[in-house]
Design a protein around this motif. Structure first.
Motif, PDB file in Angstrom:
ATOM      1  N   ALA A   1       0.827  -1.206   0.000  1.00 40.83           N
ATOM      2  CA  ALA A   1       0.000   0.000   0.000  1.00 40.83           C
ATOM      3  C   ALA A   1       0.860   1.254   0.000  1.00 40.83           C
ATOM      4  O   ALA A   1       1.996   1.267   0.507  1.00 40.83           O
ATOM      5  N   SER A   2       0.319   2.313  -0.551  1.00 47.20           N
ATOM      6  CA  SER A   2       1.032   3.589  -0.605  1.00 47.20           C
ATOM      7  C   SER A   2       0.934   4.360   0.702  1.00 47.20           C
ATOM      8  O   SER A   2       1.477   5.458   0.808  1.00 47.20           O
ATOM      9  N   PHE A   3       0.251   3.777   1.689  1.00 46.27           N
ATOM     10  CA  PHE A   3       0.138   4.397   3.012  1.00 46.27           C
ATOM     11  C   PHE A   3       0.493   3.353   4.070  1.00 46.27           C
ATOM     12  O   PHE A   3       0.225   2.157   3.889  1.00 46.27           O
ATOM     13  N   PRO A   4       1.112   3.750   5.173  1.00 49.78           N
ATOM     14  CA  PRO A   4       1.473   2.775   6.213  1.00 49.78           C
ATOM     15  C   PRO A   4       0.242   2.266   6.951  1.00 49.78           C
ATOM     16  O   PRO A   4      -0.686   3.023   7.244  1.00 49.78           O
ATOM     17  N   ILE A   5       0.232   0.960   7.256  1.00 53.89           N
ATOM     18  CA  ILE A   5      -0.846   0.327   8.016  1.00 53.89           C
ATOM     19  C   ILE A   5      -0.219  -0.360   9.222  1.00 53.89           C
ATOM     20  O   ILE A   5       0.645  -1.229   9.068  1.00 53.89           O
ATOM     21  N   ARG A   6      -0.655   0.022  10.401  1.00 52.26           N
ATOM     22  CA  ARG A   6      -0.118  -0.566  11.631  1.00 52.26           C
ATOM     23  C   ARG A   6      -1.211  -1.354  12.329  1.00 52.26           C
ATOM     24  O   ARG A   6      -2.352  -0.894  12.471  1.00 52.26           O
ATOM     25  N   HIS A   7      -0.896  -2.566  12.771  1.00 51.13           N
ATOM     26  CA  HIS A   7      -1.834  -3.371  13.546  1.00 51.13           C
ATOM     27  C   HIS A   7      -1.533  -3.197  15.025  1.00 51.13           C
ATOM     28  O   HIS A   7      -0.429  -3.498  15.482  1.00 51.13           O
ATOM     29  N   VAL A   8      -2.526  -2.720  15.773  1.00 52.76           N
ATOM     30  CA  VAL A   8      -2.396  -2.556  17.220  1.00 52.76           C
ATOM     31  C   VAL A   8      -3.152  -3.709  17.882  1.00 52.76           C
ATOM     32  O   VAL A   8      -4.381  -3.788  17.799  1.00 52.76           O
ATOM     33  N   THR A   9      -2.433  -4.606  18.522  1.00 54.12           N
ATOM     34  CA  THR A   9      -3.038  -5.796  19.122  1.00 54.12           C
ATOM     35  C   THR A   9      -3.637  -5.430  20.471  1.00 54.12           C
ATOM     36  O   THR A   9      -3.056  -5.696  21.537  1.00 54.12           O
ATOM     37  N   ALA A  10      -4.803  -4.829  20.429  1.00 53.25           N
ATOM     38  CA  ALA A  10      -5.432  -4.346  21.666  1.00 53.25           C
ATOM     39  C   ALA A  10      -6.913  -4.103  21.433  1.00 53.25           C
ATOM     40  O   ALA A  10      -7.351  -3.850  20.305  1.00 53.25           O
ATOM     41  N   ASN A  11      -7.681  -4.185  22.529  1.00 47.91           N
ATOM     42  CA  ASN A  11      -9.094  -3.819  22.505  1.00 47.91           C
ATOM     43  C   ASN A  11      -9.233  -2.323  22.721  1.00 47.91           C
ATOM     44  O   ASN A  11      -8.545  -1.733  23.556  1.00 47.91           O
ATOM     45  N   VAL A  12     -10.145  -1.700  21.997  1.00 48.76           N
ATOM     46  CA  VAL A  12     -10.462  -0.290  22.208  1.00 48.76           C
ATOM     47  C   VAL A  12     -11.592  -0.202  23.231  1.00 48.76           C
ATOM     48  O   VAL A  12     -12.602  -0.898  23.123  1.00 48.76           O
ATOM     49  N   THR A  13     -11.428   0.645  24.215  1.00 51.11           N
ATOM     50  CA  THR A  13     -12.424   0.783  25.284  1.00 51.11           C
ATOM     51  C   THR A  13     -13.238   2.062  25.177  1.00 51.11           C
ATOM     52  O   THR A  13     -14.321   2.154  25.748  1.00 51.11           O
ATOM     53  N   ALA A  14     -12.729   3.063  24.455  1.00 49.81           N
ATOM     54  CA  ALA A  14     -13.474   4.313  24.329  1.00 49.81           C
ATOM     55  C   ALA A  14     -12.981   5.098  23.123  1.00 49.81           C
ATOM     56  O   ALA A  14     -11.801   5.020  22.745  1.00 49.81           O
ATOM     57  N   VAL A  15     -13.911   5.836  22.514  1.00 47.11           N
ATOM     58  CA  VAL A  15     -13.601   6.782  21.448  1.00 47.11           C
ATOM     59  C   VAL A  15     -14.255   8.099  21.833  1.00 47.11           C
ATOM     60  O   VAL A  15     -15.479   8.183  21.953  1.00 47.11           O
ATOM     61  N   LEU A  16     -13.442   9.132  22.055  1.00 45.76           N
ATOM     62  CA  LEU A  16     -13.930  10.395  22.593  1.00 45.76           C
ATOM     63  C   LEU A  16     -13.522  11.554  21.681  1.00 45.76           C
ATOM     64  O   LEU A  16     -12.380  11.614  21.221  1.00 45.76           O
ATOM     65  N   ARG A  17     -14.468  12.460  21.436  1.00 39.24           N
ATOM     66  CA  ARG A  17     -14.132  13.648  20.650  1.00 39.24           C
ATOM     67  C   ARG A  17     -13.347  14.632  21.513  1.00 39.24           C
ATOM     68  O   ARG A  17     -13.760  14.962  22.629  1.00 39.24           O
ATOM     69  N   ARG A  18     -12.238  15.102  20.969  1.00 39.22           N
ATOM     70  CA  ARG A  18     -11.425  16.129  21.616  1.00 39.22           C
ATOM     71  C   ARG A  18     -11.266  17.277  20.626  1.00 39.22           C
ATOM     72  O   ARG A  18     -10.347  17.283  19.813  1.00 39.22           O
ATOM     73  N   GLN A  19     -12.233  18.197  20.647  1.00 41.61           N
ATOM     74  CA  GLN A  19     -12.295  19.300  19.688  1.00 41.61           C
ATOM     75  C   GLN A  19     -12.339  18.736  18.273  1.00 41.61           C
ATOM     76  O   GLN A  19     -13.291  18.064  17.917  1.00 41.61           O
ATOM     77  N   CYS A  20     -11.314  18.972  17.452  1.00 42.48           N
ATOM     78  CA  CYS A  20     -11.357  18.496  16.068  1.00 42.48           C
ATOM     79  C   CYS A  20     -10.680  17.136  15.889  1.00 42.48           C
ATOM     80  O   CYS A  20     -10.517  16.662  14.756  1.00 42.48           O
ATOM     81  N   LYS A  21     -10.293  16.488  16.975  1.00 41.54           N
ATOM     82  CA  LYS A  21      -9.638  15.179  16.920  1.00 41.54           C
ATOM     83  C   LYS A  21     -10.482  14.142  17.657  1.00 41.54           C
ATOM     84  O   LYS A  21     -11.436  14.468  18.370  1.00 41.54           O
ATOM     85  N   TRP A  22     -10.095  12.877  17.477  1.00 36.74           N
ATOM     86  CA  TRP A  22     -10.690  11.774  18.229  1.00 36.74           C
ATOM     87  C   TRP A  22      -9.611  11.109  19.078  1.00 36.74           C
ATOM     88  O   TRP A  22      -8.545  10.788  18.559  1.00 36.74           O
ATOM     89  N   GLU A  23      -9.927  10.913  20.348  1.00 37.80           N
ATOM     90  CA  GLU A  23      -9.028  10.163  21.216  1.00 37.80           C
ATOM     91  C   GLU A  23      -9.499   8.715  21.263  1.00 37.80           C
ATOM     92  O   GLU A  23     -10.637   8.434  21.654  1.00 37.80           O
ATOM     93  N   VAL A  24      -8.627   7.807  20.858  1.00 42.19           N
ATOM     94  CA  VAL A  24      -8.921   6.375  20.895  1.00 42.19           C
ATOM     95  C   VAL A  24      -8.164   5.784  22.081  1.00 42.19           C
ATOM     96  O   VAL A  24      -6.935   5.793  22.120  1.00 42.19           O
ATOM     97  N   ILE A  25      -8.924   5.275  23.053  1.00 42.70           N
ATOM     98  CA  ILE A  25      -8.337   4.722  24.270  1.00 42.70           C
ATOM     99  C   ILE A  25      -8.392   3.199  24.187  1.00 42.70           C
ATOM    100  O   ILE A  25      -9.449   2.613  23.975  1.00 42.70           O
TER     101      ILE A  25
END
Length: 549
Positions: free
Chosen positions: A113-137
């Protein structure tokens, strides 16, 4: 650089990334970065784990599996011929082999792929809006992203199951991991009660029999099998369901005259869907067109669709030379039961009759006709009903009929049905109405698949804290009478104000309800991954920067 996080890493994510790769090409170099959060192998995900026993097989024809892209056109058929030729001629290969292909496609995509793809071996517990960004916990900490894609598939392991079965040996759903069915947990002398009598339950039954060394002997006449026990099986296996009606097995082929009969109805269903959308866009209530099967009774009614499907079923019966009334056919769709079938006919005889019909050894009945109509027209049905604002009462009625017809259309392959029939004939297996009354020697197994969507039930609580927080914040919405997230045709989540998000997307099972049919490997059935990829590609183009300016 635009950073995108995927919550989930199964086939839907793989398909979206393949679409993105084809859409972006060199434009994504240095402009895009992808992180995929999933504790399971990416591409395969939880359902298609590569360590599953060989007895757990694909329930649809392998020909629909295709994760090719512009730089690597290798389909599943080509790949299996090269990597696992012993399975190349199998119509329903082991699920683990399909998982290996999906994971291999993800690995190859990450390399090219022409863009990097990273696999994070973890469960996501929350997705929160932080102004114009998203915080993925996640379990590994928190990171910030420009965009998030929710593709959680068969559920998040960050909380207890809301439909947990008290006393069951397995606290988690039987999805991709069947170690709980091993002999150290279920002794050969045990009696086993399985909640569920559908595809997951069939997997469990075969693992408790064939998976423990049992063998099948082919009869000299006909397709029938006999079971040769190994002595390691449980003493008795019971499958329990509410209806106690078995799923109908798929035919290996559909008669050409039936396929020809279905063809004109594809367009009629799509036209009906366009009628509904046109009327709702105009804010009108519709009235039936005189003598027109496309007519829609009220802007939120399925009546027009039901009339088209019933007309098709009647025409199929005529083509087959079967005398059956429209009322008999409709009652079968409403109740899930064949009126002509004696009430006391055993489950084994119902399965046997279904196999005989598939092989042309018996006359098709109403269930067989509905199975061919529903499966044959399903791509058009999913498009026609997608995102229409239905009355909640109509939604319940449609869901009831759809649930019945899916048992007739999307049941097990014939070989699985033949094995179940052999176990029923041997007295090792039975199917009964489910009653949770256990004695000390009975082991309870839960083989009910978690519901799709993000709510326990319409109007109920969220199935996960992740979705609960997004609902509370108004970032996502679920319409009355439904359990799935509302999105637009590009997968963008609609917020509480009815506006599509430009940075939050949902794909697959979380959206079941407003859109249908997400328990599939058919990459072409839903347009949202393609639409999402086109949107991202457009945002990376110089023209898009000019539009913003």
């Amino acid at each position: 650089m635009k950073r995108i996080a995927f919550v989930g890493g199964g086939p839907k994510v793989l398909f979206a990334l393949l679409e993105l790769h084809d859409a972006c090409s060199v434009r994504a170099v240095g402009a895009l970065c992808i992180d995929v959060y999933d504790p399971y192998p990416p591409g395969a995900g939880r359902v298609w784990q590569t360590g599953q026993p060989e007895q757990v097989r694909l329930n649809v024809a392998a020909s629909i599996v295709d994760a090719a892209h512009c730089d690597d056109p290798e389909s599943f058929g080509d790949w299996v011929q090269r990597v696992a030729p012993q399975h190349a001629r199998e119509l329903y290969p082991p699920r683990a082999v399909v998982g290996e292909y999906l994971h291999d496609r993800f690995v190859k995509l990450r390399q090219t792929a022409s863009f990097p793809i990273r696999h994070v071996t973890a469960n996501v517990t929350a997705v929160l809006r932080r102004q114009c960004k998203w915080e993925v916990i996640s379990e590994t900490g928190s990171e910030f992203y420009d965009e998030v894609v929710l593709a959680t598939g068969h559920g998040l392991p960050d909380g207890p199951r809301t439909d947990n079965l008290s006393g069951a040996l397995n606290p988690d759903a039987l999805i991709g991991d069947y170690r709980v069915l091993g002999e150290e947990s279920i002794l050969p002398t045990s009696r086993v009660l399985i909640r569920g009598a559908a595809l997951t339950a069939y997997d469990a039954v075969l693992l408790l029999t064939e998976g423990r060394g049992g063998r099948w002997e082919q009869h000299t006449v006909g397709p029938w099998l006999s079971y040769c026990a190994s002595g390691r099986e449980p003493a008795r296996i019971s499958m329990g369901s509410r209806s106690n009606v078995p799923m109908d097995s798929k035919p290996e082929r559909v008669p050409e005259n039936i396929l020809r009969t279905l063809d004109p109805y594809r367009e009629r269903i799509l036209v009906w869907g366009m009628d509904v959308r046109t009327l709702q866009a105009a804010g009108q209530q519709s009235t039936p067109r005189e003598g027109d099967m496309r007519g829609v009774e009220s802007g939120a009614s399925y009546a027009g669709l039901f009339r088209v499907l019933l007309s098709c079923a009647m025409e199929c019966a005529t083509v087959l030379g079967i005398r059956i009334s429209a009322l008999e056919l409709w009652r079968t769709a409403l109740t899930g039961r064949e009126e002509a079938t004696p009430a006391l006919q055993s489950v084994a005889e119902q399965i046997r009759r279904g196999i005989r019909i598939n092989r042309g050894m018996d006359v098709p009945d109403a269930r067989w006709i509905w199975g061919r109509v529903w499966s044959g027209l399903y791509p058009q049905i999913t498009r026609a009903v997608s995102r229409v604002r239905w009355d909640p009462i109509q939604t319940r009625r449609f869901n009831k009929v759809a649930s019945n017809l899916e048992k007739m259309a999307f049941g097990p392959p014939e070989q699985t049905a033949l094995k179940l029939l052999a176990l029923l004939d041997a007295g090792l297996l039975e199917q009964v109405p489910f009653k949770q009354q256990l004695d000390s020697e009975t082991v309870l197994i839960d083989a009910v698949t978690p519901r799709p969507g993000v709510l326990e039930e319409p109007g109920g609580q969220a199935i996960s804290p992740l979705f609960a927080s997004l609902l509370d914040a108004g970032e996502i919405t679920v319409r009355p009478g439904e359990t799935g997230l509302l999105t637009d045709a590009q997968g963008s989540c609609m917020d509480a104000r009815g506006k599509p998000s430009t940075t939050l997307t949902a794909l697959g099972r979380p959206t079941e309800g407003p859109t249908l049919g997400h328990d599939t490997l058919n990459r072409m059935l839903h347009p949202e991954p393609h639409g999402w990829a086109q949107r991202i590609a457009r945002q990376l183009s110089p023209q898009y920067s000019g539009e913003l300016t």
